[in-house]
Design an enzyme around this catalytic site. Structure first.
Site, mmCIF file in Angstrom:
data_model
loop_
_atom_site.group_PDB
_atom_site.id
_atom_site.type_symbol
_atom_site.label_atom_id
_atom_site.label_comp_id
_atom_site.label_asym_id
_atom_site.label_seq_id
_atom_site.Cartn_x
_atom_site.Cartn_y
_atom_site.Cartn_z
ATOM 1 N N ASP A 92 -7.687 -12.125 -2.518
ATOM 2 C CA ASP A 92 -7.841 -10.852 -1.810
ATOM 3 C C ASP A 92 -8.614 -11.129 -0.511
ATOM 4 O O ASP A 92 -8.717 -12.275 -0.066
ATOM 5 C CB ASP A 92 -8.563 -9.858 -2.734
ATOM 6 C CG ASP A 92 -8.221 -8.401 -2.421
ATOM 7 O OD1 ASP A 92 -8.168 -8.052 -1.229
ATOM 8 O OD2 ASP A 92 -8.025 -7.615 -3.365
ATOM 9 N N ASP A 98 -0.821 -5.111 2.264
ATOM 10 C CA ASP A 98 -1.526 -3.979 1.685
ATOM 11 C C ASP A 98 -1.882 -2.988 2.809
ATOM 12 O O ASP A 98 -1.681 -3.291 3.990
ATOM 13 C CB ASP A 98 -2.799 -4.537 1.018
ATOM 14 C CG ASP A 98 -3.560 -3.504 0.208
ATOM 15 O OD1 ASP A 98 -2.991 -2.445 -0.103
ATOM 16 O OD2 ASP A 98 -4.732 -3.773 -0.129
ATOM 17 N N GLU A 112 0.279 2.028 4.742
ATOM 18 C CA GLU A 112 0.849 3.385 4.773
ATOM 19 C C GLU A 112 0.969 3.947 6.206
ATOM 20 O O GLU A 112 1.841 4.798 6.392
ATOM 21 C CB GLU A 112 0.005 4.322 3.903
ATOM 22 C CG GLU A 112 0.123 4.027 2.410
ATOM 23 C CD GLU A 112 -0.585 2.739 2.002
ATOM 24 O OE1 GLU A 112 -0.083 2.067 1.083
ATOM 25 O OE2 GLU A 112 -1.607 2.371 2.610
ATOM 26 N N ARG A 119 2.640 -2.605 -0.587
ATOM 27 C CA ARG A 119 2.208 -1.362 -1.241
ATOM 28 C C ARG A 119 3.036 -0.177 -0.750
ATOM 29 O O ARG A 119 3.502 0.631 -1.530
ATOM 30 C CB ARG A 119 0.719 -1.120 -0.995
ATOM 31 C CG ARG A 119 0.152 -0.046 -1.911
ATOM 32 C CD ARG A 119 -1.359 0.012 -1.865
ATOM 33 N NE ARG A 119 -1.846 0.548 -0.584
ATOM 34 C CZ ARG A 119 -3.133 0.675 -0.288
ATOM 35 N NH1 ARG A 119 -4.065 0.287 -1.160
ATOM 36 N NH2 ARG A 119 -3.502 1.171 0.878
ATOM 37 N N ASP A 154 -3.512 0.876 -6.729
ATOM 38 C CA ASP A 154 -4.837 0.806 -7.358
ATOM 39 C C ASP A 154 -4.915 1.603 -8.657
ATOM 40 O O ASP A 154 -5.623 2.608 -8.752
ATOM 41 C CB ASP A 154 -5.893 1.310 -6.369
ATOM 42 C CG ASP A 154 -5.967 0.425 -5.126
ATOM 43 O OD1 ASP A 154 -5.468 -0.712 -5.183
ATOM 44 O OD2 ASP A 154 -6.505 0.878 -4.103
#
Length: 881
Positions: free
Chosen positions: A350, A464, A467, A546, A562
Site C-alpha cells: 500500500d 485506487d 472516483e 476501485r 473498503d
C-alpha cells in the site's frame, strides 16, 4: 400491377402504420387521477410540492403515509409532454420528430427531439433521443457500428403518438419488455427522464451498491455517481453500471443499458416499473432480447467489450496490507508465508513504499532496498504490485518532483474555472488530477510508469482513489456558483452535492466538463494504465481498480473497496462478485477477512474459504487492525485456510479456462445460479451461493458459529468435489455439514474439470501433474475443456499460440481431443482420472488400450479412480467395462 419499388414502398408504409399508435382521446381530469398507488409516478422530482403547487402542474395530489411509498403528487393518465411526428423508415430502422406540446416545469426544456430506432441485430435494438438543434455530450465509449437493419428480429415495436411512448415486445408470445407510455418523457438541459413498465419484479444490476442480487421494487432509489465511500447499503459507491437484466415469468430474460455517464437516479416501484432520471447527456438505450440470461450478458458485452485475459499468475493468491512499513517487513511476510506452507503468487504494498505518499517515488530510508526486494521476489517465482493514486502532489518546489513538473508542462491536469490546474487534497497533501480523457495524459502516464518501472520492475498496478476521491470538497478554493455545481435536480448522492468527496463538477477536461465525465474517471485511468503496462512490460497487463464504469472489464479488474470485517460484508461480497460478472468485469473480489476493523479467526477462516472462489483472491488489511495473514492464526485455522488455498490452486486450470471463455465468448466466470437454471424460479434470488462456470457450485458458511449450511441444488445430480457424496436433487434446499475446516463444493453432472497438483506458486504448479474429475450424468455423459498457453504473453488466443483440449465422456470411456496444439503443455502429464457416478464395478480399465492394474472403485460412493501417466499434449482414451 405496381412495380417492385412501389410495392416495397407500400409495404414500408404499411409497416410504419402498424408501428404508429394514434393519439388517444383525452381522459377527463378526475378519472385521470385514479391510478393505483404502485403505478404512481412522481410529478415533483426536484422538490416537495404542496397541493396547490402540484395541481398547478396539472398533477394529482393524494397524501400517503410516511416512509418510502407512492408519491403524494403524481402524473394523471395521459399527461401530455411530447408528440411523435413524421415517423419515417431509415437504412437502420426508423426516425421520428418529437415535439413538446405542453410546457414543462423544468428550466432549459428542449422543445424538439429526434428519435432514432436502430434495429441493429435480431436480438439488439438501440434507440436514442437527441436534441437535433444542438450537439450535446455523449459518452465517448466505442460501440459496435450498425450495418443496416436486421431483417428479422425477436422484438416488435410500437410508437405511441400523443403522448409519445415506445413499446418494445417479444414477437413470440407478445410479452411487453418496455413500455414508456406509463409516464411522461422529460428532456431538459439538466434533467432527462423516461419511465417504463417492467415484466416482473425480478431485476438485477444497476451497480455499484451494497445490495442483494435482486433489487427491491418497493419504492427503491438507486443512485449512480462514483464515490469514495466505504460500502454501506442504499448509497452510491465506487462504480456506475447503468445496465439491468430482467427475468420474465416464463424464464426468458432481457437487458437494458442506458449509455449515459451523468449523475443519475434509477427509481423502482411496485407496479412494477422503473424510471431513469439523469442530469445530462442524451438518452441512448440498448435493449437486449436474450432470450436466456446468458445471451443477455453476451449481447451487453458485444456493446461494451469482452473482458481482458488476465495473466495466469493473477489468479493465484495475493497478499497486502496498509502498514507493511519497510522492505524488511514486506520480505518477512513472504518468508512467513513460505515457512507456514501457504501458496502465494503476488506480494503487494500500500502507500507505505512511497516517499511522502507521492506517486512514482519510493522512501529511500524504509524502502531503500525496494528495487532489490522486487527482483528478489521475481527470483522466488513471485510477482509484485503496488498502489498508485491518480492525485499528483502539487506542493513541491519546481524541479523537485518530475510527475508534477512534466504534467504541468504537458498540460495534463484537470482545470478549474480560471483555466488553472484544479488543486484538491489527497494523501500527499495538495494534488492536481490528471485528465485521462486527454491523449497527451496517456503519453505522460506511460512515461511516468516507464521511469518508475526502470527502477522497480513491478508486475501490475493497483489504482485506487480514482472516483476521483478528494479530501476537500471540490477544490482548495471551493467551487464556482453555477448550474453545473448546483443543478436544478441533484440525484440521491451521498453528501447531497455532486462535489462532495470529489472535485468540482464544473472543472474542465479535454473532452467535456467533469459534470459529464466524472463517473468515467476510473475507467479512463484504467485504460491509460493498461496501455502503459502493455508498452512497458510487453506482456498481458494486470490492473485492479476501485472506480469502474460500463466496459471496464476490457481493461482491468475490480476489488470491492473498503469493506468492513464483519459477517454481513462477507455475505454481500457474493452478490457484488456475481453482479460484476454480469457487468463484464469477471476479475473481481472483496478484501478477504475484511479491510476496516479487526477480523476474528472464525470470520477469517470462512472468508478465506469463500475467497478461494473469488475470481480475484486477495487478503488486504487496514493499518492498525489486527494481523490477518493466514499465518497469524491458530494451527487449526491455518490448516483450514491451507486447505482452501490448495483447493483453489488445484482448480486453476479450470478457472483459467473460464477466463478464456469470458475473454473470447463473453461468458461469466463466477456465475449466479439463475444464469444456468433460468427456468427454475427458485434460483433467481439465490445469492448466498455461487457457481464457477456451469459445472461447480460453491456453498459457503456466511454466519458465525455455524457448522451446517443450507444450499439450493437445482434438479439433477451433484457430486461433492471430494467424491465422498452425491446429491440427487429434485430442485430443493439441502442442509450440508460444514465444520470449520470445510467449504462445500459440488460438481454438476455432465461436467469434466481439469485440475492440477497445487504448489506454493503458479510458477511451480503449472509444471505439475494434471488430473480430471469426470461427473457423469445418469446416461454416462460428461464434457469439459482446457485452455492453456504460456500464461502471460499478449493476445495468445488472437495469434493462435495456445493449446485447447476437449474432454468427452460417453459409453464408459473418457477421451481427449486436441482442438489446437502448441508446445505450452509439453512435459505436463495426466496423472489421475476420477470418474463420479459409475453405477457398477468395472472389471477392467484400459488407458490407450493398455490395462491399468491399480484402479480403485467404491460401490458406496460410485467413484472410479484411475492412476495414469499420459502426456497431456497427446490424445488419450480411458475406458472401463
Amino acid at each position: 400491377m405496381p412495380g417492385p419499388r412501389v410495392a416495397a414502398a407500400a409495404a414500408a408504409a404499411a409497416a410504419l402504420l402498424a408501428l404508429l399508435v394514434p393519439a388517444a382521446a383525452r381522459s377527463p381530469g378526475a378519472a385521470g387521477c385514479e391510478v393505483p398507488p404502485g403505478g404512481r409516478f412522481d410529478c415533483g422530482p426536484e422538490r416537495l410540492l404542496s397541493r396547490a403547487g402540484c395541481e398547478a402542474r396539472g398533477c394529482c395530489y393524494v397524501p400517503a403515509g410516511p416512509g418510502p411509498g407512492p408519491p403524494w403528487c403524481f402524473f394523471p393518465r395521459g399527461y401530455r409532454s411530447y408528440r411523435a411526428e413524421n415517423l419515417t423508415a431509415t437504412a437502420s430502422g426508423y426516425t421520428a420528430r418529437l415535439r413538446r406540446v405542453a410546457a414543462s416545469f423544468l428550466p432549459g426544456d428542449v422543445g424538439s427531439l429526434r428519435l432514432d430506432l436502430a434495429l441493429e441485430t435480431p436480438t439488439r435494438l438501440r434507440f436514442t433521443l437527441r436534441d437535433p438543434a444542438r450537439q450535446r455530450y455523449e459518452v465517448p465509449l466505442a460501440t459496435p457500428p450498425a450495418s443496416g437493419r436486421a431483417a428479422s428480429t425477436l422484438y416488435g415495436l410500437q410508437v405511441n403518438q400523443d403522448p409519445f411512448g415506445l413499446v418494445v415486445y417479444r414477437q413470440r408470445g407478445g410479452q411487453v419488455l418496455l413500455n414508456t407510455t406509463v409516464a411522461p418523457l422529460f428532456f431538459a438541459d439538466q434533467f432527462l427522464q423516461i419511465s417504463t413498465s417492467l415484466p416482473s419484479h425480478f431485476i438485477s444490476g444497476l451497480g455499484e451498491h451494497l445490495a442483494p442480487l435482486v433489487l427491491d421494487t418497493a419504492w427503491t432509489r438507486v443512485t449512480l455517481w462514483n464515490r469514495d465511500m466505504a460500502p454501506v447499503p442504499q448509497v452510491n459507491l465506487y462504480g456506475s453500471h447503468p445496465f439491468y437484466l430482467g427475468m420474465e415469468d416464463d424464464g426468458s430474460a432481457h437487458g437494458v443499458f442506458l449509455l449515459n455517464s451523468n449523475a443519475m437516479d434509477v427509481l423502482l416501484q411496485p407496479s412494477p416499473a422503473l424510471t431513469w432520471r439523469t442530469t445530462g447527456g442524451i438518452l441512448d438505450f440498448y435493449v437486449f432480447l436474450g432470450p436466456d440470461p446468458k445471451s443477455v450478458v453476451r449481447q451487453y458485452l458485444d456493446v461494451v467489450g469482452f473482458p481482458f485475459m488476465p495473466p495466469y499468475w493473477g489468479l493465484g493468491f495475493h497478499l497486502c496490507r496498509w502498514g507493511y512499513s519497510s522492505t524488511d517487513i514486506t520480505r518477512q511476510v513472504v518468508v512467513n508465508m513460505t515457512a507456514a506452507r501457504f501458496p502465494l503468487d503476488v506480494q503487494w504494498n500500500d502507500l507505505d513504499y512511497m516517499d511522502a505518499k507521492r506517486d512514482f517515488t519510493f522512501n529511500k530510508k524504509s524502502f531503500k532496498e525496494y528495487p532489490e526486494m522486487v527482483r528478489d521476489f521475481h527470483r522466488r517465482g513471485l510477482r509484485y504490485i503496488m498502489i498508485v493514486d491518480p492525485g499528483i502532489s502539487s506542493s513541491g518546489p519546481p524541479g523537485t518532483y518530475k510527475p508534477y513538473d512534466e504534467g504541468l508542462k504537458r498540460g495534463v491536469f484537470i482545470r478549474n474555472a480560471t483555466g488553472q490546474p484544479l488543486i484538491g487534497k489527497v494523501w500527499p497533501g495538495p494534488t492536481a488530477f490528471p485528465d485521462f480523457t486527454n491523449p497527451e495524459t496517456h503519453e505522460w502516464w506511460h512515461d511516468m510508469v516507464k521511469d518508475f518501472h526502470d527502477q522497480v520492475p513491478f508486475d501490475g498496478m493497483w489504482i485506487d482513489m480514482n472516483e476521483p476521491s478528494n479530501f476537500v470538497e471540490g477544490s482548495q478554493d471551493g467551487c464556482p456558483n453555477n448550474s453545473l455545481e448546483q443543478p436544478p435536480y441533484v440525484p440521491g448522492v451521498f453528501g447531497g452535492r455532486l462535489q462532495a468527496g470529489t472535485i468540482c463538477a464544473s472543472s474542465q477536461q479535454y473532452l467535456s466538463s467533469h459534470y459529464n465525465l466524472h463517473s468515467l474517471y476510473g475507467l479512463t485511468e484504467a485504460i491509460a494504465s493498461h496501455d502503459a503496462l502493455l508498452r512497458v512490460r510487453g506482456k498481458r497487463p494486470f490492473v485492479i481498480s476501485r472506480s469502474t464504469f460500463a466496459g471496464h472489464g476490457r481493461y482491468a479488474g475490480h476489488w470491492t473497496g473498503d469493506v468492513g470485517s464483519d459477517w454481513e460484508q462477507l455475505y454481500y461480497s457474493i452478490p457484488e462478485v456475481l453482479l460484476f460478472n454480469l457487468f463484464g468485469v469477471p476479475l473481481v473480489g472483496a478484501d478477504i477477512c475484511g479491510f476496516v476493523g479487526d477480523t476474528s479467526e472464525e470470520l477469517c477462516v470462512r472468508w478465506t474459504q469463500l475467497g478461494a472462489f473469488y475470481p480475484f483472491m486477495r487478503n488486504h488489511n487496514d493499518h492498525g487492525a489486527r494481523p490477518q495473514e493466514p499465518y497469524a492464526f491458530s494451527p487449526a485455522a491455518q490448516a483450514a485456510m491451507r486447505n482452501a488455498l490448495r483447493l483453489r490452486y488445484s482448480l486453476l486450470p479450470f478457472l483459467y479456462t473460464l477466463f478464456h471463455r469470458a475473454h473470447s465468448a463473453g461468458e461469466t466466470v463466477a456465475r449466479p445460479l439463475f444464469l444456468e437454471f433460468p427456468k427454475d424460479p427458485n434460483t433467481w434470488a439465490v445469492d448466498r451461493q455461487l457457481m464457477w462456470g456451469g459445472g461447480l457450485l460453491v456453498t459457503p458458511v456466511l454466519e458465525a458459529g455455524k457448522t451446517k449450511v443450507s444450499g439450493y441444488f437445482p434438479a439433477g445430480a451433484w457430486y461433492s468435489l471430494a467424491g465422498d457424496s452425491t446429491i440427487h436433487s429434485k430442485g430443493q434446499w439441502i442442509l450440508l455439514s460444514a465444520p470449520l475446516d470445510t467449504i462445500n463444493v459440488h460438481v454438476r453432472a455432465g461436467h469434466i474439470l481439469p485440475l492440477q497438483e497445487p504448489a506454493f506458486s503458479t510458477a511451480e504448479s503449472r509444471k505439475k501433474g494434471m488430473a480430471l474429475v469426470v461427473a457423469l450424468t445418469p446416461d454416462g455423459f460428461a464434457r469439459g475443456d482446457l485452455f492453456w498457453d504460456d500464461g502471460e504473453s499478449w493476445q495468445t488466443f488472437e495469434k493462435g499460440d495456445y493449446t485447447e483440449i476437449l474432454f468427452l465422456a460417453t459409453h464408459g470411456a473418457v477421451l481427449s481431443q486436441l482442438v489446437r496444439a502448441s508446445a505450452h503443455l509439453d512435459g505436463v502429464l495426466l496423472e489421475a482420472v476420477t470418474v463420479l457416478g459409475v453405477t457398477s464395478p468395472p472389471r477392467q480399465v484400459l488407458a490407450n488400450g493398455a490395462l491399468v492394474g491399480d484402479f480403485s472403485y467404491r460401490s458406496d460412493t460410485q467413484v472410479l479412480r484411475v492412476p495414469v501417466s499420459l502426456p497431456m499434449w497427446e490424445q488419450f482414451v480411458i475406458a472401463w467395462s
